[in-house]
Write an enzyme that holds these catalytic residues in place. Structure first.
Site, short mmCIF file in Angstrom:
data_model
loop_
_atom_site.label_atom_id
_atom_site.label_comp_id
_atom_site.label_asym_id
_atom_site.label_seq_id
_atom_site.Cartn_x
_atom_site.Cartn_y
_atom_site.Cartn_z
N ARG A 1 0.85 -1.19 0.00
CA ARG A 1 0.00 0.00 0.00
C ARG A 1 0.89 1.24 0.00
O ARG A 1 1.99 1.23 0.54
CB ARG A 1 -0.91 0.01 1.23
CG ARG A 1 -2.04 -1.00 1.17
CD ARG A 1 -2.95 -0.90 2.37
NE ARG A 1 -2.31 -1.35 3.57
CZ ARG A 1 -1.75 -0.59 4.49
NH1 ARG A 1 -1.75 0.72 4.36
NH2 ARG A 1 -1.19 -1.10 5.56
N TYR B 1 -1.09 -3.56 -6.98
CA TYR B 1 -0.94 -4.27 -5.70
C TYR B 1 -2.29 -4.36 -4.97
O TYR B 1 -3.01 -3.35 -4.86
CB TYR B 1 0.10 -3.57 -4.80
CG TYR B 1 0.04 -4.12 -3.39
CD1 TYR B 1 0.51 -5.40 -3.11
CD2 TYR B 1 -0.59 -3.41 -2.36
CE1 TYR B 1 0.38 -5.94 -1.84
CE2 TYR B 1 -0.72 -3.95 -1.09
CZ TYR B 1 -0.23 -5.22 -0.84
OH TYR B 1 -0.37 -5.77 0.41
N GLY B 2 -2.60 -5.53 -4.44
CA GLY B 2 -3.90 -5.82 -3.83
C GLY B 2 -4.49 -4.72 -2.97
O GLY B 2 -5.62 -4.28 -3.18
N LYS C 1 -9.49 -2.36 1.57
CA LYS C 1 -9.13 -1.20 2.41
C LYS C 1 -9.92 0.05 2.01
O LYS C 1 -10.38 0.81 2.85
CB LYS C 1 -7.64 -0.91 2.30
CG LYS C 1 -6.76 -2.08 2.68
CD LYS C 1 -7.00 -2.49 4.10
CE LYS C 1 -6.06 -3.60 4.51
NZ LYS C 1 -6.29 -4.04 5.88
N HIS D 1 -10.53 -2.26 11.54
CA HIS D 1 -9.43 -3.11 11.06
C HIS D 1 -9.22 -4.23 12.08
O HIS D 1 -8.23 -4.24 12.81
CB HIS D 1 -8.18 -2.24 10.92
CG HIS D 1 -7.06 -2.87 10.15
ND1 HIS D 1 -5.75 -2.45 10.28
CD2 HIS D 1 -7.05 -3.87 9.22
CE1 HIS D 1 -4.98 -3.17 9.47
NE2 HIS D 1 -5.74 -4.02 8.83
N SER E 1 -1.26 -3.61 10.26
CA SER E 1 -0.99 -4.56 9.19
C SER E 1 0.24 -5.40 9.49
O SER E 1 1.24 -4.89 10.01
CB SER E 1 -0.74 -3.78 7.89
OG SER E 1 -1.80 -2.89 7.68
N ALA E 2 0.15 -6.68 9.12
CA ALA E 2 1.27 -7.62 9.25
C ALA E 2 1.77 -7.74 10.70
O ALA E 2 2.96 -7.84 10.96
CB ALA E 2 2.42 -7.23 8.31
N CYS E 3 0.83 -7.71 11.64
CA CYS E 3 1.18 -7.92 13.06
C CYS E 3 0.53 -9.19 13.60
O CYS E 3 0.39 -9.35 14.81
CB CYS E 3 0.75 -6.73 13.90
SG CYS E 3 1.82 -5.31 13.71
N GLY E 4 0.08 -10.08 12.72
CA GLY E 4 -0.39 -11.39 13.19
C GLY E 4 -1.90 -11.52 13.34
O GLY E 4 -2.35 -12.41 14.06
N LYS E 5 -2.69 -10.69 12.65
CA LYS E 5 -4.15 -10.84 12.77
C LYS E 5 -4.60 -12.20 12.22
O LYS E 5 -5.42 -12.88 12.82
CB LYS E 5 -4.89 -9.72 12.03
CG LYS E 5 -4.98 -8.45 12.85
CD LYS E 5 -6.11 -7.53 12.42
CE LYS E 5 -6.03 -7.10 11.00
NZ LYS E 5 -4.80 -6.33 10.70
N ASP F 1 -9.31 -9.68 9.04
CA ASP F 1 -8.79 -8.33 8.74
C ASP F 1 -9.78 -7.21 9.01
O ASP F 1 -9.38 -6.14 9.43
CB ASP F 1 -8.34 -8.28 7.27
CG ASP F 1 -7.49 -7.07 6.95
OD1 ASP F 1 -6.63 -6.72 7.78
OD2 ASP F 1 -7.68 -6.46 5.88
N ARG G 1 1.92 -12.23 -0.80
CA ARG G 1 0.58 -12.54 -0.27
C ARG G 1 -0.02 -13.80 -0.86
O ARG G 1 0.34 -14.23 -1.95
CB ARG G 1 -0.36 -11.37 -0.62
CG ARG G 1 0.04 -10.03 -0.04
CD ARG G 1 -0.37 -9.93 1.39
NE ARG G 1 0.01 -8.68 2.02
CZ ARG G 1 -0.69 -8.09 2.99
NH1 ARG G 1 -1.82 -8.62 3.40
NH2 ARG G 1 -0.27 -6.98 3.55
N ASP H 1 0.04 -20.14 21.71
CA ASP H 1 0.07 -19.86 23.14
C ASP H 1 -0.66 -18.56 23.50
O ASP H 1 -0.90 -18.30 24.68
CB ASP H 1 1.52 -19.84 23.64
CG ASP H 1 2.09 -21.26 23.69
OD1 ASP H 1 1.44 -22.13 24.29
OD2 ASP H 1 3.14 -21.50 23.06
C1 OXD Z 1 -3.05 -4.63 5.28
C2 OXD Z 1 -3.72 -5.82 4.72
O1 OXD Z 1 -2.16 -4.07 4.63
O2 OXD Z 1 -4.58 -6.37 5.41
O3 OXD Z 1 -3.44 -4.23 6.39
O4 OXD Z 1 -3.42 -6.20 3.58
MN MN Z 2 -5.11 -5.27 7.16
#
Ligand code: OXD
Ligand code: MN
Length: 594
Positions: free
Chosen positions: A69, A197-198, A206, A226, A248-252, A277, A376, A502
């Site tokens: 993005r 890009y997606g 988004k 989000h 973003s990219a923190c493990g959702k 997401d 992705r 965990d």
């Molecule tokens: C982001 C996604 O960038 O979900 O947050 O792709």
């Molecule tokens: Mn996201």
């Protein structure tokens, strides 16, 4: 496919401007998707992967300058600059349309314009919202077909209504300097040019489901967030739902698909995924907050996904999936990425299209990664082994807890609970996190990211905070609000908490707090667990390690408070006074007890 004059006028307007050779309406049929896949494969836009090992899967590479993005080129084009607020780029809508129309003029000559009717949310659900995306990219059509519900059924449901989001996308020439992702909240319009890009071009995600929808939610009394949505089934069979917001990219995706440790599975605990997401939240039955996932697939980060970290995500990618910017292995027609396993391929092609092999280094001896860090997979939600039976429930699921979290090496403890809704909104508003590869720019820099919505809030963030406070007044049985941090590090920079499955141990404490069955310690920042109340059974993790990540260092937090004050100053008069009061209270608490 439709007689809706608003839709027809919209398509005709951009047909005239962009001048495609032909216009193709996406009806959502298998036959049409197959034909488009064949066409994209014949031009090299996608590569069909091994149909035995990865049935129906495709491989795609974006342009090298177009992998994430672009927040610097994303604009909220509200009529008044004030309404975009201090955290968004703003462009005057008239000026923006003029600029974008000039770039778009004739951009589809020699190409086809695809018209994608799509629904965010199950078609016909009271939460659902509809859109029409115009695009010159088959890759976009194929991704939208996974990520949203597309086709004729959407147009049928829309009838002759004008209530749809207009999405205009063209790759144009993929020029960075002319790349624009513009949202016009007052016009229900998105205009995205020069990207493939997606996150910039799958306009349902988004651009619509967060930026436009957050604005719609503000006006209509609901929320677009989000957030992942998951359900935890207890041994007695009862399922409690949790929403969690992380940048973003923190493990959702990992948290949404968590597999509990054996000590839990043996007792009968299970986790079900509703979304990974985005959550749309509305007041519902029993005075509770209800959540739906408006998407129909997962656009997940590939690197680091493996059988141990997220077997459910990996399983989701084994059919009908599009892989973007990962490593391609021509011999087997399969894919690979860093962290998938310890056997990187030898004769492969990297995300840039160059020959690549595991262990490859550059002239300075630095390892060359085969997959882009933001590569992705686009996987259908129905593939997920732990997809919730409520995934398609048009009314959504009732939410017991909301969790905020960031990537913080220090400061934030493993978990804490807010004292009440107002304090919870404050906790969300002070979220900060280290930046990741999901957006272009420096990685690892701590920045404020309230509710993980900094890049996605379609209006003034001060109004957004107020909207959160107002929603709290409307919901009788409010979810409790928590904050978590899986990312505390030791002196060597290693993560202390094991994370992944965990994290169930933390979820258990959170749900017990919601049910009032476990105690907590009051601290200046909120309620923390007593260390002995986090179940460490079966885990090689000492109580002292746990205490170290439950620590609230007052000096660090006082410095944090100064930083928050500076951040809040941006919002001027629009900062709800409740939040400045909470900041005052935080400082008072920190000083009182030191
Ligand atoms: C982001 C996604 O960038 O979900 O947050 O792709
Ligand atoms: Mn996201």
């Amino acid at each position: 496919m439709t007689n809706n004059q608003y839709v027809l006028d919209f398509v005709e307007k951009y047909r005239q401007l962009m001048q495609p050779d032909q216009v193709v309406w996406i009806d959502g049929s298998k036959a049409q998707i197959k034909a488009l896949t064949d066409e994209a494969a014949s031009t090299g836009e996608v590569i069909k992967l091994n149909n035995k090992l990865l049935p129906g899967c495709l491989y795609h590479r974006t342009a090298i300058n177009d992998v994430a993005r672009v927040e610097g080129r994303t604009f909220i084009c509200s009529r008044q600059q004030e309404n975009a607020g201090p955290t968004n780029n703003w462009m005057d809508p008239q000026e923006a349309y003029k600029k974008l129309d000039a770039i778009a003029e004739g951009c589809m000559k020699g190409r086809t314009m695809y018209v994608i009717p799509f629904s965010m949310g199950k078609v016909g659900s009271p939460f659902a919202k509809y859109g029409i995306e115009l695009t010159d990219s088959i890759y976009v059509v194929l991704n939208m077909n996974i990520m949203t519900r597309v086709g004729e059924k959407v147009l049928k449901k829309l009838g002759d209504s004008n209530d749809f989001v207009r999405g205009i996308h063209s790759k144009v020439k993929l020029e960075e300097e002319n790349r624009y992702i513009c949202q016009f909240p007052e016009d229900n319009t998105i205009y995205s040019l020069n990207s493939g890009y997606g996150g910039n071009v799958l306009l349902g995600k988004k651009c619509f489901a967060l930026r436009i929808a957050s604005y719609q939610g503000w006006k209509e009394g609901w929320m677009a967030e989000h957030m992942l949505i998951l359900g935890v089934q207890k041994p007695d069979g009862e399922i409690k739902y949790v929403c969690a917001a992380f940048p973003s990219a923190c493990g959702k995706t990992n948290l949404a698909m968590l597999i509990p440790p054996e000590t839990y599975t043996k007792k009968g605990y299970k986790v079900f995924t509703v979304g990974d997401d985005i959550a749309w939240l509305r007041k519902g039955k029993g005075g509770m907050l209800y959540a739906v996932n408006p998407e129909n697939g997962f656009f997940g980060v590939a690197p680091g996904t493996n059988v141990k970290s997220n077997p459910n995500a990996l399983a989701s990618t084994q059919r009908g999936t599009i892989f973007t910017n990962v490593v391609y292995i021509p011999k087997t027609k399969t894919v690979w990425w860093e962290g998938l396993d310890k056997n990187p391929p030898q004769n492969a092609i990297d995300w840039k299209g160059n020959p690549w092999h595991g262990g490859m280094v550059d002239a300075d001896g630095k390892v060359i990664k085969g997959a882009h860090p933001n590569s992705r997979f686009t996987a259908p939600a129905k593939n997920c082994p732990c997809i919730s039976s409520e995934f398609e429930n048009p009314k959504g699921v009732p939410v017991s807890a909301i969790i905020f979290g960031g990537r913080r090496a220090k400061a934030a403890p493993l978990v804490y609970e807010s004292r009440d809704w107002k304090h919870g909104v404050f906790v969300g508003s002070i979220m900060a996190s280290e930046t990741t590869a999901a957006a272009a720019g420096a990685v690892g820099v701590v920045r404020h990211d309230p509710m993980a919505m900094l890049p996605f809030c379609g209006y003034h963030m001060g109004d957004y905070f107020q909207h959160w406070l107002d929603m709290g007044k409307k919901i009788k049985n409010k979810p409790k609000i928590f904050n978590v941090n899986w990312f505390r590090t030791d002196e060597q920079g290693n993560f202390i908490w094991p994370g992944f499955g965990d994290n169930m141990r933390v979820l258990e404490w959170i749900l017990d707090r919601c049910e009032g069955t476990v105690d907590a310690v009051e601290t200046p920042i909120g309620y923390l667990p007593k260390p002995e109340d986090i179940n460490l059974e079966g885990l090689d993790f000492s109580i002292d390690q746990l205490k170290s990540i439950l620590d609230v260092d007052k000096k660090t937090w006082l410095a944090e408070a100064d930083d928050i004050e500076q951040f809040f100053a941006k919002f001027g008069d629009k900062l709800p006074k409740e939040l400045s009061m909470e900041l005052k209270k935080l400082r008072k608490n920190l000083r009182k007890r030191s």
